[in-house]
Write a protein that holds these residues in place. Sequence first.
Motif, mmCIF file in Angstrom:
data_model
loop_
_atom_site.group_PDB
_atom_site.id
_atom_site.type_symbol
_atom_site.label_atom_id
_atom_site.label_comp_id
_atom_site.label_asym_id
_atom_site.label_seq_id
_atom_site.Cartn_x
_atom_site.Cartn_y
_atom_site.Cartn_z
ATOM 1 N N UNK A 257 0.849 -1.194 0.000
ATOM 2 C CA UNK A 257 0.000 0.000 0.000
ATOM 3 C C UNK A 257 0.881 1.239 0.000
ATOM 4 N N UNK A 258 0.647 2.128 -0.955
ATOM 5 C CA UNK A 258 1.418 3.367 -1.052
ATOM 6 C C UNK A 258 0.523 4.529 -0.685
ATOM 7 N N UNK A 259 0.999 5.354 0.267
ATOM 8 C CA UNK A 259 0.237 6.510 0.732
ATOM 9 C C UNK A 259 1.060 7.770 0.493
ATOM 10 N N UNK A 260 0.502 8.715 -0.250
ATOM 11 C CA UNK A 260 1.236 9.963 -0.495
ATOM 12 C C UNK A 260 1.457 10.722 0.804
ATOM 13 N N UNK A 261 2.598 11.388 0.908
ATOM 14 C CA UNK A 261 2.860 12.301 2.021
ATOM 15 C C UNK A 261 3.496 13.541 1.424
ATOM 16 N N UNK A 262 3.774 14.503 2.248
ATOM 17 C CA UNK A 262 4.310 15.767 1.758
ATOM 18 C C UNK A 262 5.591 15.527 0.962
ATOM 19 N N UNK A 263 5.471 15.675 -0.356
ATOM 20 C CA UNK A 263 6.643 15.554 -1.202
ATOM 21 C C UNK A 263 6.904 14.152 -1.696
ATOM 22 N N UNK A 264 6.714 13.149 -0.904
ATOM 23 C CA UNK A 264 7.031 11.781 -1.297
ATOM 24 C C UNK A 264 5.902 10.828 -0.990
ATOM 25 N N UNK A 265 6.240 9.635 -0.564
ATOM 26 C CA UNK A 265 5.206 8.672 -0.208
ATOM 27 C C UNK A 265 5.781 7.607 0.720
ATOM 28 N N UNK A 266 4.855 6.902 1.378
ATOM 29 C CA UNK A 266 5.200 5.801 2.276
ATOM 30 C C UNK A 266 4.611 4.524 1.696
ATOM 31 N N UNK A 267 5.407 3.483 1.660
ATOM 32 C CA UNK A 267 4.936 2.170 1.207
ATOM 33 C C UNK A 267 4.975 1.198 2.379
ATOM 34 N N UNK A 268 3.849 0.504 2.629
ATOM 35 C CA UNK A 268 3.801 -0.517 3.680
ATOM 36 C C UNK A 268 3.586 -1.882 3.039
ATOM 37 N N UNK A 269 4.092 -2.924 3.716
ATOM 38 C CA UNK A 269 4.085 -4.271 3.160
ATOM 39 C C UNK A 269 3.510 -5.227 4.204
ATOM 40 N N UNK A 270 2.384 -5.868 3.874
ATOM 41 C CA UNK A 270 1.719 -6.816 4.777
ATOM 42 C C UNK A 270 1.760 -8.213 4.173
ATOM 43 N N UNK A 271 2.143 -9.202 4.988
ATOM 44 C CA UNK A 271 2.061 -10.587 4.554
ATOM 45 C C UNK A 271 0.618 -11.051 4.759
ATOM 46 N N UNK A 272 -0.137 -11.164 3.678
ATOM 47 C CA UNK A 272 -1.561 -11.509 3.758
ATOM 48 C C UNK A 272 -1.814 -12.931 3.252
ATOM 49 N N UNK A 273 -0.758 -13.744 3.247
ATOM 50 C CA UNK A 273 -0.901 -15.102 2.731
ATOM 51 C C UNK A 273 -1.977 -15.868 3.498
ATOM 52 N N UNK A 274 -1.879 -15.883 4.840
ATOM 53 C CA UNK A 274 -2.854 -16.622 5.654
ATOM 54 C C UNK A 274 -4.238 -16.007 5.533
ATOM 55 N N UNK A 275 -4.274 -14.662 5.515
ATOM 56 C CA UNK A 275 -5.566 -13.994 5.418
ATOM 57 C C UNK A 275 -6.262 -14.369 4.107
ATOM 58 N N UNK A 276 -5.494 -14.389 3.013
ATOM 59 C CA UNK A 276 -6.093 -14.754 1.736
ATOM 60 C C UNK A 276 -6.590 -16.193 1.743
ATOM 61 N N UNK A 277 -5.808 -17.071 2.383
ATOM 62 C CA UNK A 277 -6.242 -18.462 2.464
ATOM 63 C C UNK A 277 -7.548 -18.577 3.246
ATOM 64 N N UNK A 278 -7.633 -17.810 4.349
ATOM 65 C CA UNK A 278 -8.858 -17.829 5.166
ATOM 66 C C UNK A 278 -10.025 -17.268 4.371
ATOM 67 N N UNK A 279 -9.781 -16.137 3.676
ATOM 68 C CA UNK A 279 -10.849 -15.529 2.889
ATOM 69 C C UNK A 279 -11.312 -16.466 1.781
#
Length: 712
Positions: A257-279
């Motif tokens: 997930x990339x979120x814009x911030x002043x001038x640049x951006x922040x990228x976060x990384x989630x391991x959703x392997x188990x969540x996807x399997x559950x879903x």
Amino acid sequence: MPVAQVKAGSPARRRRAAGIGPTKRIEDELREQNERFSAAVENMSHGLCMFDADERMIICNRHYLDIFCLDPAIVRPGIRFFDILQHSVEIGVASHSAADLYAIRKPYIDGGKPSTYEETLSDGRIIDISHRPLASGGWVSIYEDITVQRRAELELKEQHRRFDAALANMSQGLLMYDADGKMIVRNERFLELYNVTAADFPLGTTHRDALERLVELGIYTKIDVDSEVAKTEACRKAAKIHSTYRHLSDGRTLLVTRRPMSGGWVATFDDVTERQLVEERMTHLAHHDTLTNLPNRSMFRERLDKALSEATVAPMAIFSLDLDRFKAVNDTFGHPAGDWLLKCVAERLQRCLRNETDVVARFGGDEFAIIQFNVKGADDAERLAKRIIEGIGKPYRDKSRDMHVGISLGIALYPNDGKDADTLLKNADMALYRGKSEGRNVYRFFEPGMDAMVRARQVLETDLEAALPRHEFELEFQPIMNIPSGEVVGAEALMRWHSPTRGRVSPDDFIPAAEETGLIVQLGDWALRKACTAAAGWPHAMRIAVNVSAVQIKSGTFARSVIAALAFSGVPADRLELEITETVLMDESDTVLKTLGQLRDLGIRIALDDFGTGYSSLGYLRRFPVDKIKIDRSFIRDIDNRDTAAIVRAVIGLGAQLGITVTAEGVETEAQLDMLREAGCVEAQGYLIGVPSTAAEINRLLRTGTALRRSG
């Protein structure tokens, strides 16, 4: 030189013109210089204090006095430095003794070189002291209150510490990029998620370089780097959050997930392997039967609706299927065997299909349905029906025992038998109903005349609705005997309908119709009040049992109806038994469980009727404790069978262990009663004990003690 010109000249010329001598001029200039120096010192933003070689104060400004809260009447030129320290101690500003303070300052005074140090006052303020020696001896000190600055620095340092701690303990990986797309922050979790080192992704790495590096390391499967960089830049400019799933080569899935911030951006990384399997599992469960893993009713309907919504719909056949003699398997071998059999049936049905696009679904119980696509007339559907009947009819062998079931099918063809899902399903059900009424192991195509059965059902419902106000219903009572004592301890109320046009209508015919229309609520209230009124004249120890439909309990008004019937009749709550089936307990809604709990708290007894004919009986006993279980008459009828007798004994033993009364229904012979007595069964009900009789006949039985045996 003219006077006017002299006056217009410099101050020195003016003084010469005025006859002022050199000495006087020097004094004036010195005084002016001192005034300018004093003004400058007083207007400094810092405190200042000057001492001579004898450590006596030469001058100080107001800011110095204010910083240390010094009394200007005491701290005057000529005062010794030590005395100033002593004064600060006396007024409570200093945090140490004068001697300690002097010992701290003395090395700086004697050092003869510039130095800077900090001192914390008793009120917590922090003063920065800058010490500068004078060439003639002595020194000058500059004082600055840096409390706010230090606190800000500490707060900033604490914020940095918290930020670092948050980064280090995040469950997500994190990268922060500046306006130039260069990495300025990277946490340890990012490295862990991708199983890379800090050297692989040094600070300053661009977004493009990071993506290319992940591809190079074989972590990402091939991706379009140019497209990803362009999408990120577009989202940053539009100030939009952008999320995407990244499938790694090791099988894991990350949500980036990339979120814009002043001038640049922040990228976060989630391991959703188990969540996807559950879903995915939850989605699968929502659309599939948990026992057979076939599509369920919901998914079947989705597939049918989708097929019918397509621009060009090919002919298709809808099959409604129902197993024959499946209840006998459950009764004989138990529910685990029944579940195993249903899974085998599901597998055979799938093998019968010739087209991979065809759909077979389980609707519940032993009901199945099929969509056969691209049928070329009724012959195609008939061939499939014959394959199914032949395949399902073959024996099922489990644990050295053979089980046999058949299957009946109703078939509706699109578009002749309907052009929408509801019509097709209804017509397939009508064809199935006709087939089962004519025999077993058959298939029937829908015919227009079959709707006559529907009209007959509608007439039945109309007659049923009018029957209650016309007083066409009455109650009969069948006695229940305590086996050890031989005494009648209660009776079950049974509803009877005497229609002037239909004659005596079987409960098996009118009860289902009453439940489907909701009339069972009114009928149930009438039966409950009538039964309690009749029981009011019975001996105080004798109980009255009344059958209750799941529809009644879910109505939301059932508890009030029961209380009203008891109050009207005066029968104590502990003499009333409400007989429910497993269908009621299968619905674990708040309304059902709350209603049953309220009634049981009042002292009303709850009996589980037809025990062993449904699903997961033991599970229901665990979830909702009952006072009585009634063994279904089908078990008593076959009690001579060794397996059936073992089941009956097991149920009786279970009741004894749980403190639950066990009543055997359908007892018709002395041999059956003897076997039940030997097994320790508590109560019996059936024609051997007494036939269903009117309230007057039951009263006569209770007076004489003579059992109402079946005549002939």
